[in-house]
Design an enzyme around this catalytic site. Structure first.
Site, mmCIF file in Angstrom:
data_model
loop_
_atom_site.group_PDB
_atom_site.id
_atom_site.type_symbol
_atom_site.label_atom_id
_atom_site.label_comp_id
_atom_site.label_asym_id
_atom_site.label_seq_id
_atom_site.Cartn_x
_atom_site.Cartn_y
_atom_site.Cartn_z
ATOM 1 N N PRO L 10 0.792 -1.227 0.000
ATOM 2 C CA PRO L 10 0.000 0.000 0.000
ATOM 3 C C PRO L 10 0.829 1.285 0.000
ATOM 4 O O PRO L 10 1.827 1.390 0.709
ATOM 5 C CB PRO L 10 -0.806 -0.113 1.303
ATOM 6 C CG PRO L 10 -0.071 -1.065 2.141
ATOM 7 C CD PRO L 10 0.556 -2.036 1.201
ATOM 8 N N ASN L 11 0.395 2.225 -0.812
ATOM 9 C CA ASN L 11 0.924 3.588 -0.889
ATOM 10 C C ASN L 11 2.268 3.671 -1.601
ATOM 11 O O ASN L 11 2.778 4.772 -1.800
ATOM 12 C CB ASN L 11 1.052 4.217 0.509
ATOM 13 C CG ASN L 11 -0.292 4.322 1.215
ATOM 14 O OD1 ASN L 11 -1.228 4.870 0.631
ATOM 15 N ND2 ASN L 11 -0.406 3.790 2.412
ATOM 16 N N ARG L 18 5.564 11.236 -2.658
ATOM 17 C CA ARG L 18 5.188 11.331 -1.256
ATOM 18 C C ARG L 18 6.408 11.600 -0.381
ATOM 19 O O ARG L 18 7.363 10.845 -0.426
ATOM 20 C CB ARG L 18 4.526 10.027 -0.807
ATOM 21 C CG ARG L 18 4.106 10.051 0.642
ATOM 22 C CD ARG L 18 3.435 8.765 1.055
ATOM 23 N NE ARG L 18 4.381 7.651 1.111
ATOM 24 C CZ ARG L 18 4.225 6.581 1.895
ATOM 25 N NH1 ARG L 18 3.158 6.449 2.626
ATOM 26 N NH2 ARG L 18 5.120 5.611 1.898
ATOM 27 N N TYR L 23 11.599 9.626 1.546
ATOM 28 C CA TYR L 23 11.660 8.463 0.656
ATOM 29 C C TYR L 23 12.449 8.706 -0.633
ATOM 30 O O TYR L 23 12.579 7.794 -1.445
ATOM 31 C CB TYR L 23 10.236 8.030 0.285
ATOM 32 C CG TYR L 23 9.426 7.590 1.462
ATOM 33 C CD1 TYR L 23 9.585 6.310 1.991
ATOM 34 C CD2 TYR L 23 8.506 8.433 2.063
ATOM 35 C CE1 TYR L 23 8.832 5.898 3.080
ATOM 36 C CE2 TYR L 23 7.761 8.019 3.157
ATOM 37 C CZ TYR L 23 7.925 6.764 3.660
ATOM 38 O OH TYR L 23 7.193 6.346 4.731
ATOM 39 N N ASN L 74 7.902 -5.862 -0.269
ATOM 40 C CA ASN L 74 7.825 -4.634 0.526
ATOM 41 C C ASN L 74 6.348 -4.429 0.838
ATOM 42 O O ASN L 74 5.607 -3.854 0.047
ATOM 43 C CB ASN L 74 8.379 -3.441 -0.265
ATOM 44 C CG ASN L 74 8.321 -2.169 0.555
ATOM 45 O OD1 ASN L 74 7.730 -2.145 1.635
ATOM 46 N ND2 ASN L 74 8.922 -1.102 0.054
ATOM 47 N N ALA L 77 2.724 -0.687 4.983
ATOM 48 C CA ALA L 77 2.079 -0.678 6.300
ATOM 49 C C ALA L 77 1.469 -2.024 6.660
ATOM 50 O O ALA L 77 1.268 -2.312 7.844
ATOM 51 C CB ALA L 77 0.994 0.403 6.344
ATOM 52 N N GLU L 98 12.135 -9.727 3.114
ATOM 53 C CA GLU L 98 11.418 -8.515 3.521
ATOM 54 C C GLU L 98 12.239 -7.289 3.100
ATOM 55 O O GLU L 98 13.419 -7.188 3.413
ATOM 56 C CB GLU L 98 11.249 -8.537 5.046
ATOM 57 C CG GLU L 98 10.372 -7.427 5.589
ATOM 58 C CD GLU L 98 10.260 -7.492 7.120
ATOM 59 O OE1 GLU L 98 10.673 -8.512 7.707
ATOM 60 O OE2 GLU L 98 9.785 -6.515 7.716
ATOM 61 N N HIS L 100 12.444 -2.929 2.780
ATOM 62 C CA HIS L 100 11.917 -1.606 3.135
ATOM 63 C C HIS L 100 12.857 -0.524 2.635
ATOM 64 O O HIS L 100 14.081 -0.696 2.686
ATOM 65 C CB HIS L 100 11.757 -1.455 4.653
ATOM 66 C CG HIS L 100 10.794 -2.401 5.262
ATOM 67 N ND1 HIS L 100 9.435 -2.259 5.125
ATOM 68 C CD2 HIS L 100 10.977 -3.532 5.979
ATOM 69 C CE1 HIS L 100 8.825 -3.247 5.753
ATOM 70 N NE2 HIS L 100 9.736 -4.044 6.275
ATOM 71 N N LEU L 101 12.286 0.582 2.208
ATOM 72 C CA LEU L 101 13.111 1.721 1.789
ATOM 73 C C LEU L 101 13.792 2.349 2.995
ATOM 74 O O LEU L 101 15.000 2.540 3.019
ATOM 75 C CB LEU L 101 12.222 2.768 1.110
ATOM 76 C CG LEU L 101 11.495 2.289 -0.141
ATOM 77 C CD1 LEU L 101 10.436 3.309 -0.543
ATOM 78 C CD2 LEU L 101 12.484 2.092 -1.274
ATOM 79 N N SER L 102 12.990 2.690 4.010
ATOM 80 C CA SER L 102 13.523 3.281 5.229
ATOM 81 C C SER L 102 13.817 2.166 6.225
ATOM 82 O O SER L 102 13.654 0.988 5.921
ATOM 83 C CB SER L 102 12.496 4.245 5.816
ATOM 84 O OG SER L 102 11.348 3.515 6.209
ATOM 85 N N ARG L 107 11.691 4.413 13.251
ATOM 86 C CA ARG L 107 10.557 5.339 13.153
ATOM 87 C C ARG L 107 9.569 5.161 14.325
ATOM 88 O O ARG L 107 10.019 4.911 15.435
ATOM 89 C CB ARG L 107 9.880 5.139 11.798
ATOM 90 C CG ARG L 107 10.862 5.420 10.628
ATOM 91 C CD ARG L 107 10.276 5.107 9.274
ATOM 92 N NE ARG L 107 9.098 5.934 9.022
ATOM 93 C CZ ARG L 107 8.204 5.701 8.054
ATOM 94 N NH1 ARG L 107 8.375 4.644 7.267
ATOM 95 N NH2 ARG L 107 7.171 6.482 7.886
ATOM 96 N N ARG L 111 5.797 0.699 14.257
ATOM 97 C CA ARG L 111 6.488 0.069 13.118
ATOM 98 C C ARG L 111 7.597 -0.861 13.573
ATOM 99 O O ARG L 111 8.348 -1.387 12.769
ATOM 100 C CB ARG L 111 7.059 1.153 12.187
ATOM 101 C CG ARG L 111 5.992 2.010 11.529
ATOM 102 C CD ARG L 111 6.536 2.824 10.365
ATOM 103 N NE ARG L 111 5.789 4.047 10.202
ATOM 104 C CZ ARG L 111 4.699 4.162 9.431
ATOM 105 N NH1 ARG L 111 4.267 3.141 8.739
ATOM 106 N NH2 ARG L 111 4.052 5.303 9.350
#
Lengths: 150, 150, 150, 150, 150, 150, 150, 150, 150, 150, 150, 150
Positions: L10-11, L18, L23, L74, L77, L98, L100-102, L107, L111
């Site tokens: 999602p997103n 964004r 990002y 990825n 959320a 798995e 992830h960008l960040s 965070r 998360r």
């Protein structure tokens, strides 16, 4: 004639000998004698018993229907763990008063939670051996008030 | 002559009008009248007050030293949040009895924890308006027993 | 001339009489006298007050803007529960020093959390009545250092 | 002559037949025999019993006063839930050693908490059937050391 | 002549270079110089050390018995995790003052809990590099007061 | 010939001097002497060491492979916090016995959790200085029993 | 004619001066003026008050019975801690709307829990000073709709 | 011929009389009669018992080895607290079906956790008195399917 | 020429011998050799070290300022407990990559929390010994990208 | 001309038919009609949609950039669980108002936590079907105020 | 003629191919065939569907009103997270039976909590593929019994 | 020829637009192009897809059996909430990485928990858009190493 059932749970047979600096020197037999005298003076009877067996307490509570008007219950350590006692009290449909010699919430953290409080109509705690007598007097008044308001 | 201070906290001035199906129809003034009658019959006095202000309750407790032999405290909702009341009770050095009309542990979860129970010698809860009278009688007996044992 | 506001919260009026084995025999009035002497020797003033009322403390903090350069706050039991005090300190925009006579973290578990620490610039705890003086001296130095670095 | 009471709780009558890959093939009767032999060689006696009933264990502990010098207690699953056993041990005033065949903390999470550990003087766990013998030998030494230091 | 041991823990050797906007530009060496000057003016001595090794800090504390009258301890991040430091402080039997440059409770949540606070007599936090000096002065006063009251 | 490695962690060098009313007056050197005598009588050897450094304990455990048949580990305060010790024990593949002088579960709440218990085969706690000897004897028996059953 | 009671709690007297980048520059007096204008245009009245004293808020709520048709309550920091306010709202039996300038759930974690939300019929938050006007308009509509449906 | 053991725990002897609006008007004796009829129609037998004593239930489960092919267990309130029942089920090595009249997870929070579910092969809940019959039928099918797949 | 510091923490010297079914048979020396070859092929250098001492790791990180462009850190079990490592990484101001051989979150619950992740720019886990090489290559690319975007 | 996007989530298509005693008898179509009338009277437009699919709601929010000035979002049960909605709102960069018919905090405990509140500028809850209209009016005012203050 | 809707959620289309040692080798299509045969033999119909989309399941449940007499729902992993499914079941007003192949409470901890159990009338779990058939038979009996008692 | 399936949740279609300061400015299409180029250079193929619908991601994972050798996921959320994704990964039996960008653990607290990490073989996080490429290269190496060791 009102009939009250007074039940005491685990280790309370040790009263008067166990840690007297905490629990005093009065024995459970002496408490039972005093309760019977108080009941008599009120025109009531009280049936006093003690057991270390959770199952026996459950049997006595279940059998009280039709045999008693109210229950005084000092469940001792079972107070904090027994959901079965809770269910028994709820099932028998008699008003139950939770009784303690000491004030459990002023002691260890694990004595803060009472499993049976949510199904009891009242609680008396912390007056030492006198807690039983205070509770018996109060419940007899409570029964009178209930019947008058009906 | 024994002197007892009886304090009631927030919202208890609403007694008899607020949710009568939960708290009954007796007003706080009627309770105070009954307490004074009971005290008189025992050769004692009771000083009854109510406030919605935590600070006022703290003042009253602090000023009780030398003016009272024991305190009956129905702290209402402050029971569950006020560490200051706890400190005041501990600081004044008088025996304090926690009093409740209903049985808070049989209600919402956030009423399970009493901040003041650990510094009180005893608790009476669940007899409705009669809880005050039960507590007053019991604490007078308790004071007699304490003095006799000294 | 620097002006410091020194506020003390619930039950601190009992100092010197309440549990002297824990809090010592110095009264709050004696502490206030010493603070005024220390301030004078530094060419500063200190305004000392006490209240058992959370609302009164909130009023005093809000009114300190433009009237004081820093606040010493011994919030007593409110330390652990009052988000309103936290908001007041944050809102008034003055440096605030948290002060305690004892070391609260060395006492009961519920005294571990300070609601106001996150909005205070510093903390002094555990030196008994001397905590106030240590804090006053330190904050005066701190104000000097801050102004020099500007 | 030293007298030791050795109590085993729920399901331990199954020893040697239940999950032998976890608990080994020694039966409880065989363990009792070995304990009696060890005691005899030390000039002591050991009274060994087992029950699935919490109430029976409570009775035995209460009756041990004046009848035993120490208690070895393998409370089985009651270890993690019974506040009543804790009270009984505290009440009888005898040194109690917590015994386990396996190492409960190396098993499921709910076996991490021991309700009785806080009132026991020592613990022996993880040596299989030998845990009983290790504990008996150690407590006899411990009693000797205690008496010598008096 | 009073002797104070001043210990600093992990990462404090970076002072003055690490995140100066948070911790200021004063180095640990400069702090140590100031402490020695203050001590001399009071007729005392201060022994200042730093280590990133928990074990080394433990050694130093244990060896302080008979060599120091009090300990200033800025345990850095070990403050929040080390039960061993707690045990060492308790074991050596010297008064220990917890010191911090910043106000840890005003930072991340995991800095709220101090493992050593319960065994320290006092705490000074949040005055930047001056926290050390404030603590040294206060503990010397505290030692004087203690000896006078004996 | 069996070889046992006996490791003691932080603050245990203070034994016999630190809080003797809790830990007794026997020093660690005296315990080591007794262990060596017991081992000799059993035709075994025991290598006894102590360190305040977690890293040193980790080195010793890792180096034990092929040098020892079992490990006795009194990890002191590291018991409750060190996952690294847990990993080292698991990695070296030797049977490890957790040893404590006192019964940690009968002390503060934060001593209830043992990080190493889940990777130890057994535990001995609460017999004072004798805990080491009890554990050494038991582990030698345990090794015999294990080899016989192979 | 509808009558609405609008109560504001601790620190809200600082509005317009405290942290204007968060709360805006409108003062509470200006908000009260706008509310009165809006009420007048709807043929209603609104009685606006503020206090830093929890007890005063409790008094006002209790006295509202028969004097108001609904309550707008911005309890400020008391929102998160006051069970007494909750009991007062429940006791007075009037519809209460929770009002906030900011959106508390978008701020610190301890502002997530509202003690009063469970006894309020609605909530308006986050529109700055306009939240009061939005809530007043909405509650007047809500009262109309309720009466129509009766 | 298949043999099933059907055990009911605390307070279930009250069935049909206790809170009929929740549990229905069928008595446990009537349920037992129906189970025996169902078993007979399937060429099986079912042995039905009830006890308020946890120890008695433990005895019955332990004795079932070799005497039964499966166990139906309605442990009542013990469901949520008894690790001993869990150990007994695991130890006896027979397939066990957890049975409840109501749906415990739809009731109080403390009824969400089942101590015995992790060692049962299946669960039937919420069909009222019919839960027993549903479970008996299903377990007989399950035994058939298991044997066929062998 | 880019310089990378590669640090490995407790028990990683056991690689290739400890639990090879989990961690594989590659030794740490072989990993270091591969890293040096990869670095050389990229015109970079890598300095590889291992220690079981938290304090040594802290020293190395603090000394890296001006000596390295980035840090690869496999903190082993310290990952889950060391706030000091977190502070050191934050203090030195170099980009740090968290590295693990296995995927810690797929193991025990207490390995879910990483104390250092919040101050690391990236994480690589689960590729076995290759995790180091993957991380080294990725961080060199990352440094190139960062410098290009400046 | 202002454009507002009004989104409703799972089960809201049932409005007016589902539990009318809780949610009222107004259908979602009727609410949408009212919103369009209100928008028109303010010289604005409102685009109203509903979906049971979290993914569809995410698509709509992402596509709103440049197509709307603000979002009204009644996320229904997704309010309490969807981090994806939270990320979408944060990513699209438009002011979002959380809307609810009932007051979720006055219902079950699991409805206390809103996943989206921390990224919304405001919240309107508890006015029944009128909550949508209250929110639309308020957000149009809010947009005017924001633009005026720029 | 009774109509039952049988819904299966995420990943259940993999049945018979996914982890057959846990879930068996029966495919969902075979289960559906069996259900249709059972329904036919009872003079009923069953409509069987599967979707990985939570929104689709919500649509189907909402559309079932008037189209079905009961719902069998195996929500798979959504069981533990979806409040939206809970609301849909509650909203549609049809009796819903929770169905699982395995016994989720005997698996990982996060499968202990069922979001939908509190709104279902019954649950069948742990009989493998047969769970569906057991549930279908039981719910048809349940519908008969309900109608007879009306 | 190796086939890798690369899924984004999602997103992530918002990438590059964004919050570019978090990002970066690379779009998902550009990432997909780079992945295809990398795959080609390794003699492999990569199939790249994105969806905001959890159900669509579940479909794609289930359909990957026999169509792909590994999955890069990825989940955005959904990472923190979806047990269904976890079950799908476990069910399809393909190695999953798995991505992830960040670095999510650096965070917000919510998360920290990854629902899918326990069923993934590896994780790559924090390298920005390069995380995808790092993961693709690493998983291709990982597949080679796995096949060689077979």
């Amino acid at each position: 004639m009102r009939r009250v059932l007074c039940l005491s749970g685990p280790n309370l047979q040790l009263l008067g000998t166990r840690e007297p600096e905490v629990y005093g020197r009065t024995t459970l037999a002496e408490i039972h004698d005093e309760l019977r005298a108080v009941a008599e003076s009120r025109g009531a009877t009280v049936d006093c018993r003690q057991s270390n067996h959770e199952g026996t307490l459950l049997d006595w509570i279940a059998d009280a229907r039709g045999q008693a008007d109210a229950i005084l219950l000092n469940a001792g350590a079972f107070t904090h763990t027994s959901i079965a006692l809770r269910d028994a009290i709820k099932g028998v449909g008699l008003p139950c008063i939770e009784v303690h010699l000491s004030n459990p919430e002023a002691r260890e953290a694990f004595r803060r939670r009472s499993r049976i409080a949510p199904v009891c109509v009242a609680k008396v705690a912390g007056f030492g051996a006198a807690s039983y007598r205070v509770a018996l007097t109060a419940v007899l008044d409570w029964l009178d008030a209930r019947d008058e308001s009906r």
